[in-house]
Scaffold this active site. Sequence first.
Site, mmCIF file in Angstrom:
data_model
loop_
_atom_site.group_PDB
_atom_site.id
_atom_site.type_symbol
_atom_site.label_atom_id
_atom_site.label_comp_id
_atom_site.label_asym_id
_atom_site.label_seq_id
_atom_site.Cartn_x
_atom_site.Cartn_y
_atom_site.Cartn_z
ATOM 1 N N PRO A 23 0.837 -1.203 0.000
ATOM 2 C CA PRO A 23 0.000 0.000 0.000
ATOM 3 C C PRO A 23 0.869 1.250 0.000
ATOM 4 O O PRO A 23 1.730 1.410 0.869
ATOM 5 C CB PRO A 23 -0.779 -0.122 1.311
ATOM 6 C CG PRO A 23 0.058 -0.997 2.190
ATOM 7 C CD PRO A 23 0.803 -1.924 1.281
ATOM 8 N N GLN B 250 -5.729 -1.748 2.776
ATOM 9 C CA GLN B 250 -4.930 -1.317 3.937
ATOM 10 C C GLN B 250 -5.694 -0.236 4.683
ATOM 11 O O GLN B 250 -6.136 0.745 4.100
ATOM 12 C CB GLN B 250 -3.570 -0.788 3.474
ATOM 13 C CG GLN B 250 -2.704 -0.238 4.602
ATOM 14 C CD GLN B 250 -2.835 1.271 4.783
ATOM 15 O OE1 GLN B 250 -2.953 1.995 3.801
ATOM 16 N NE2 GLN B 250 -2.847 1.734 6.030
ATOM 17 N N TYR C 214 -5.823 2.608 7.700
ATOM 18 C CA TYR C 214 -5.359 3.437 8.803
ATOM 19 C C TYR C 214 -6.590 3.662 9.665
ATOM 20 O O TYR C 214 -7.579 4.247 9.193
ATOM 21 C CB TYR C 214 -4.824 4.785 8.298
ATOM 22 C CG TYR C 214 -3.417 4.746 7.754
ATOM 23 C CD1 TYR C 214 -2.364 4.266 8.526
ATOM 24 C CD2 TYR C 214 -3.139 5.218 6.478
ATOM 25 C CE1 TYR C 214 -1.069 4.248 8.032
ATOM 26 C CE2 TYR C 214 -1.838 5.202 5.977
ATOM 27 C CZ TYR C 214 -0.813 4.708 6.771
ATOM 28 O OH TYR C 214 0.471 4.696 6.284
ATOM 29 N N ARG D 259 10.219 13.036 9.534
ATOM 30 C CA ARG D 259 10.687 12.967 8.137
ATOM 31 C C ARG D 259 11.411 14.264 7.781
ATOM 32 O O ARG D 259 10.809 15.268 7.384
ATOM 33 C CB ARG D 259 9.512 12.708 7.203
ATOM 34 C CG ARG D 259 8.858 11.377 7.533
ATOM 35 C CD ARG D 259 7.853 10.919 6.531
ATOM 36 N NE ARG D 259 7.213 9.699 7.004
ATOM 37 C CZ ARG D 259 6.071 9.217 6.556
ATOM 38 N NH1 ARG D 259 5.436 9.852 5.582
ATOM 39 N NH2 ARG D 259 5.567 8.112 7.050
ATOM 40 N N LYS E 233 0.000 -4.799 9.893
ATOM 41 C CA LYS E 233 1.212 -4.418 9.144
ATOM 42 C C LYS E 233 2.064 -3.489 10.008
ATOM 43 O O LYS E 233 1.569 -2.457 10.484
ATOM 44 C CB LYS E 233 0.812 -3.710 7.842
ATOM 45 C CG LYS E 233 1.987 -3.149 7.032
ATOM 46 C CD LYS E 233 1.519 -2.618 5.683
ATOM 47 C CE LYS E 233 2.642 -2.072 4.830
ATOM 48 N NZ LYS E 233 3.080 -0.733 5.216
ATOM 49 N N SER F 286 7.194 -5.250 8.824
ATOM 50 C CA SER F 286 7.449 -4.031 8.037
ATOM 51 C C SER F 286 7.912 -2.923 8.964
ATOM 52 O O SER F 286 7.470 -2.846 10.112
ATOM 53 C CB SER F 286 6.135 -3.601 7.361
ATOM 54 O OG SER F 286 6.273 -2.325 6.753
ATOM 55 N N ARG G 47 10.467 4.819 7.089
ATOM 56 C CA ARG G 47 9.885 6.164 7.082
ATOM 57 C C ARG G 47 9.340 6.582 8.434
ATOM 58 O O ARG G 47 8.937 7.722 8.617
ATOM 59 C CB ARG G 47 8.731 6.225 6.066
ATOM 60 C CG ARG G 47 9.169 5.971 4.655
ATOM 61 C CD ARG G 47 8.001 5.650 3.744
ATOM 62 N NE ARG G 47 7.140 6.776 3.456
ATOM 63 C CZ ARG G 47 7.430 7.747 2.597
ATOM 64 N NH1 ARG G 47 8.576 7.730 1.977
ATOM 65 N NH2 ARG G 47 6.579 8.734 2.362
ATOM 66 N N SER H 289 9.900 -3.894 3.087
ATOM 67 C CA SER H 289 10.936 -2.915 3.429
ATOM 68 C C SER H 289 12.315 -3.405 2.991
ATOM 69 O O SER H 289 12.965 -4.188 3.701
ATOM 70 C CB SER H 289 10.940 -2.550 4.923
ATOM 71 O OG SER H 289 9.659 -2.029 5.297
ATOM 72 N N GLY H 290 12.713 -2.972 1.816
ATOM 73 C CA GLY H 290 14.069 -3.261 1.343
ATOM 74 C C GLY H 290 14.168 -4.261 0.213
ATOM 75 O O GLY H 290 15.277 -4.576 -0.224
HETATM 76 C C1 LIG Z 1 5.721 7.097 -0.662
HETATM 77 C C2 LIG Z 1 5.281 6.004 0.272
HETATM 78 C C3 LIG Z 1 3.973 5.992 0.746
HETATM 79 C C4 LIG Z 1 3.537 4.971 1.599
HETATM 80 N N1 LIG Z 1 2.224 4.945 1.993
HETATM 81 C C5 LIG Z 1 1.793 3.938 2.791
HETATM 82 C C6 LIG Z 1 0.430 3.864 3.159
HETATM 83 O O1 LIG Z 1 -0.391 4.670 2.754
HETATM 84 N N2 LIG Z 1 0.066 2.852 3.989
HETATM 85 C C7 LIG Z 1 0.955 1.908 4.463
HETATM 86 O O2 LIG Z 1 0.577 1.031 5.218
HETATM 87 N N3 LIG Z 1 2.250 1.968 4.104
HETATM 88 C C8 LIG Z 1 2.684 2.934 3.268
HETATM 89 N N4 LIG Z 1 3.989 2.953 2.873
HETATM 90 C C9 LIG Z 1 4.889 1.842 3.270
HETATM 91 C C10 LIG Z 1 4.813 0.690 2.257
HETATM 92 O O3 LIG Z 1 3.588 0.015 2.325
HETATM 93 C C11 LIG Z 1 5.928 -0.329 2.501
HETATM 94 O O4 LIG Z 1 5.874 -0.755 3.835
HETATM 95 C C12 LIG Z 1 7.318 0.251 2.195
HETATM 96 O O5 LIG Z 1 7.269 0.988 0.997
HETATM 97 C C13 LIG Z 1 8.344 -0.848 2.072
HETATM 98 O O6 LIG Z 1 9.634 -0.301 1.928
HETATM 99 P P1 LIG Z 1 10.396 -0.246 0.504
HETATM 100 O O7 LIG Z 1 9.473 0.462 -0.437
HETATM 101 O O8 LIG Z 1 11.618 0.558 0.782
HETATM 102 O O9 LIG Z 1 10.677 -1.648 0.090
HETATM 103 C C14 LIG Z 1 4.442 3.964 2.011
HETATM 104 C C15 LIG Z 1 5.760 3.980 1.525
HETATM 105 C C16 LIG Z 1 6.184 4.963 0.649
HETATM 106 C C17 LIG Z 1 7.584 4.915 0.109
#
Ligand SMILES: Cc1cc2nc3c(=O)[nH]c(=O)nc-3n(C[C@H](O)[C@H](O)[C@H](O)COP(=O)(O)O)c2cc1C
Length: 371
Positions: A83, A134, A136, A171, A244, A266, A271, A300-301
């Site tokens: 997501p 997903q 929130y 951030r 998550k 995760s 972030r 993540s990664g």
């Molecule tokens: C720009 C951005 C927006 C994201 N928005 C959400 C979100 O709306 N909901 C959520 O559960 N995770 C969000 N995430 C986290 C992602 O679901 C995921 O955990 C993360 O991108 C994994 O890390 P990676 O992209 O570095 O592999 C976001 C990540 C990024 C980079």
Amino acid sequence: MSVLRRKHLYHFEDLESEAAKAMDPHPFSYVQSGAGHEETLQDNTRDFRKWKIRPKFLNDVSKRDLSISIFGETFDTPYFLAPIGNLGIVHPEAELAVARAAKRFNLPYIASTVTTFSLEEIAKELGTNPRWFQLYCSQDRNITQSFIQRAELAGYTAIVVTIDTPTAGWRTADLSNQYFPLKLGTASGNYFADPVFRSSLIQPPEKDFDTAIEKQMDVFFSPSFTWEDIQFIQNVTKLPVLLKGILHPIDAQKAMEYGVDGIVVSNHGGRQLDGCISTIAALPEIIEVIQGKIPVLFDSGIRKGADAFKALALGADAVLLGRPYVYGLAVNGEEGVSEVLGHFIQDLDVSLATAGVASVNSLNRSLLVKV
Ligand SMILES: Cc1cc2nc3c(=O)[nH]c(=O)nc-3n(C[C@H](O)[C@H](O)[C@H](O)COP(=O)(O)O)c2cc1C
């Protein structure tokens, strides 16, 4: 006449640099950056290098099987689309372009709460493609319940509750840029379409955008969110509920005690909390606690097929792709996302063959060694 062609998007570094060229600097930075000094963002990829694959040969790998099953549903590959909110800052077709690319490969799409288009519009674009929602959890339980009911009606088959965002992370890049896209309306698709949210406004968002955004910000973060809220969510839906953002084995244990159906290991792509454990470092202890009782997804990664291989060999049931597909979207919309997804699938397939493994379901810890 010489024709300048862009690079093919095989390497994550190329993807990232092409996306940087395609996007304005502040939105790019929003996607790319991590919390604080980005220690966790870097560890997420670096820690994969601590595990090495030990191939075992002379097995018949002429036919490879990437398929997996979760909650009785079979998926063609172990890849899910993570997501990602706010995709309207990346490309005008945002989640709709991603949905069309997901459909080309039949990859399950986890739609975020804070999408540019509404969950119904995304579902329409996905057709019969598998999809999860997903969530929130809002400060306002009526809004939470309404989102869940809409997701059920629109054919989403699981609710993924993100638990690592009681508030936004520190951030620093966005703070330096004073760039906060939640306030732009590109994260409002679900709120502005929601009857309960709309009924809380004096004027509809079309008439008074600023007040609607303010209201969305008021109800969005839920720092008082606890295990009781998870029970509330379980009580208002018949769909499987996943958490998550699990990083601690005690939380993994508690999730099972609360009857949660699955978890996603995760750290939100580094972030949220800088200095927190990388997910590949957190995974083994969590797998030990879960003992195969509920599905464990991982993100993540993940930057290449071998990363997915390692996470699956350590016991994850599936992995979520995040930034790589967002960069594909930035570079070339639906085609860019498709190119990235195609490469990830082929790369995993080749990684299996070259490790002497015929099926993702045969991946196990004995194929890895820690260095
Ligand atoms: C720009 C951005 C927006 C994201 N928005 C959400 C979100 O709306 N909901 C959520 O559960 N995770 C969000 N995430 C986290 C992602 O679901 C995921 O955990 C993360 O991108 C994994 O890390 P990676 O992209 O570095 O592999 C976001 C990540 C990024 C980079």
